[in-house]
Design an enzyme around this catalytic site. Structure first.
Site, PDB file in Angstrom:
ATOM      1  N   ASP A 280       5.943  -2.604   2.279  1.00 32.00           N
ATOM      2  CA  ASP A 280       4.826  -3.523   2.060  1.00 32.00           C
ATOM      3  C   ASP A 280       5.221  -4.959   2.400  1.00 32.00           C
ATOM      4  O   ASP A 280       4.468  -5.677   3.066  1.00 32.00           O
ATOM      5  CB  ASP A 280       4.366  -3.445   0.606  1.00 32.00           C
ATOM      6  CG  ASP A 280       3.202  -4.382   0.316  1.00 32.00           C
ATOM      7  OD1 ASP A 280       2.043  -3.928   0.398  1.00 32.00           O
ATOM      8  OD2 ASP A 280       3.443  -5.568   0.024  1.00 32.00           O
TER       9      ASP A 280
ATOM     10  N   PHE B 286       0.930  -2.524  -1.996  1.00 32.82           N
ATOM     11  CA  PHE B 286      -0.065  -3.300  -2.727  1.00 32.82           C
ATOM     12  C   PHE B 286      -1.309  -3.479  -1.856  1.00 32.82           C
ATOM     13  O   PHE B 286      -1.283  -4.228  -0.874  1.00 32.82           O
ATOM     14  CB  PHE B 286       0.524  -4.641  -3.144  1.00 32.82           C
ATOM     15  CG  PHE B 286       1.951  -4.516  -3.609  1.00 32.82           C
ATOM     16  CD1 PHE B 286       2.263  -3.697  -4.685  1.00 32.82           C
ATOM     17  CD2 PHE B 286       2.978  -5.154  -2.938  1.00 32.82           C
ATOM     18  CE1 PHE B 286       3.580  -3.536  -5.095  1.00 32.82           C
ATOM     19  CE2 PHE B 286       4.290  -5.007  -3.351  1.00 32.82           C
ATOM     20  CZ  PHE B 286       4.596  -4.195  -4.427  1.00 32.82           C
TER      21      PHE B 286
ATOM     22  N   ASP C   2      -4.136  -4.811  -0.314  1.00 33.55           N
ATOM     23  CA  ASP C   2      -4.799  -6.102  -0.202  1.00 33.55           C
ATOM     24  C   ASP C   2      -5.664  -6.122   1.056  1.00 33.55           C
ATOM     25  O   ASP C   2      -6.127  -5.084   1.511  1.00 33.55           O
ATOM     26  CB  ASP C   2      -3.761  -7.223  -0.193  1.00 33.55           C
ATOM     27  CG  ASP C   2      -2.841  -7.173   1.036  1.00 33.55           C
ATOM     28  OD1 ASP C   2      -2.952  -6.221   1.840  1.00 33.55           O
ATOM     29  OD2 ASP C   2      -2.008  -8.094   1.187  1.00 33.55           O
TER      30      ASP C   2
END
Length: 306
Positions: free
Chosen positions: A283, A213, A215
């Site tokens: 992750d 993800f 970010d």
């Protein structure tokens, strides 16, 4: 999500400011191949969970609002997750679809017990309204119905979310190419999988299709671990705490190169050890590593996507 993998790989091969260091991936994969760190999904105990549809509703609202904490140094994901949890424990109807459409900024602050305006507060409220409206219109007001309609496919769930909920359409144009990242849509699938331990609402036949993800924490961790290298101009921007524009080359490269690097790491660990490891698991380990490093310097971008 093949479009995320493919477009991220394209960015990595055309990047001007971020380099994926294959030797750094090799070293990190070598240290992890025999003992892949496992991190429990709710290792901090901050999430609501009742093993039913209300948990799904909670997670969808949580992931709709899971972005851009850094402008307020005292605000974090923990505040959001635990604040929403407490609100639901107090009032089981707090996130009903009709009520989501009526929230105001001050009311959201009250829910989170936050004493001042939230970063991008108007956007957060707009996304609550969007989620409530579309759930009511297309899924009987329930995020659980959205999940049931994906037929145990995480990839289909992400596609459904990005089709029905514009606020989850995390994509951009980079050097003339469409780039897909879908951080919050993918993390919803991963949260379901983690919360329900791969069963019930969290059972997906293709959880391996989900990427990491993208970010602002994981790129900084990868850079610290020697997997990503930055140009001097990008390093200066990050070290001086300068804001990096959403959709800029630097911002897209930071996120997409992180996706590509984690995918390469996953494949390399599998080749070295014969063990299958999920991008979701890598992750979670990288993110938990990052939030325990208070001195970690990350890039700063105002964005509703992460």
């Amino acid at each position: 999500m093949e479009e995320v993998r493919a477009s991220s790989a394209w960015v990595a091969s055309h990047s001007s400011h971020v380099t994926v260091d294959s030797s750094g991936i090799e070293k990190l994969a070598e240290t992890m191949k025999d003992s892949i760190p496992k991190v429990e999904w709710d290792f901090e105990g901050i999430h609501y969970f009742d093993n039913g549809p209300l948990t799904v509703q909670y997670l969808f609202v949580l992931d709709a609002l899971n972005f851009c904490f850094w402008p307020d140094k005292e605000l974090s994901y923990d505040n959001l997750a635990s604040g929403l949890k407490e609100a639901l424990q107090t009032d089981k109807s707090a996130f009903d679809a009709d009520r989501l459409q009526k929230y105001t900024g001050p009311e959201l602050r009250k829910v989170l017990k936050w004493p001042r305006p939230l970063p991008l507060e108007d956007e957060r409220v707009r996304l609550m309204h969007e989620v409530g409206f579309e759930l009511e219109r297309s899924f009987e007001g329930k995020a659980s119905k959205l999940v049931e309609s994906c037929e145990k496919s995480a990839s289909k769930l992400v596609s459904l979310i990005t089709c029905h909920f514009p606020g989850f359409r995390d994509h951009t144009v980079y050097k003339g190419h469409q780039i897909f990242l879908y951080k919050r849509a993918q993390i919803f699938a991963a949260d379901l999988w983690g919360a329900f331990n791969g069963r019930g609402y969290g059972e997906f036949n293709d959880i391996e299709s989900i990427t990491m993800f993208a970010d602002y924490i994981v790129p900084a961790v990868l850079q610290q671990l020697g997997v990503l290298r930055y140009s001097s101009s990008l390093s200066n921007l990050i070290e001086s705490n300068s804001e990096i524009g959403s959709g800029s080359e630097e911002e897209v490269e930071l996120r997409a190169c992180s996706v590509y690097a984690v995918e390469e790491m996953r494949d390399l660990i599998h080749r070295k050890s014969g063990k299958k490891v999920l991008s979701v698991e890598l992750d979670l380990w990288l993110w938990s590593f990052g939030i325990q490093c208070p001195s970690l310097q990350h890039h700063r971008t105002l964005s509703i996507y992460y």
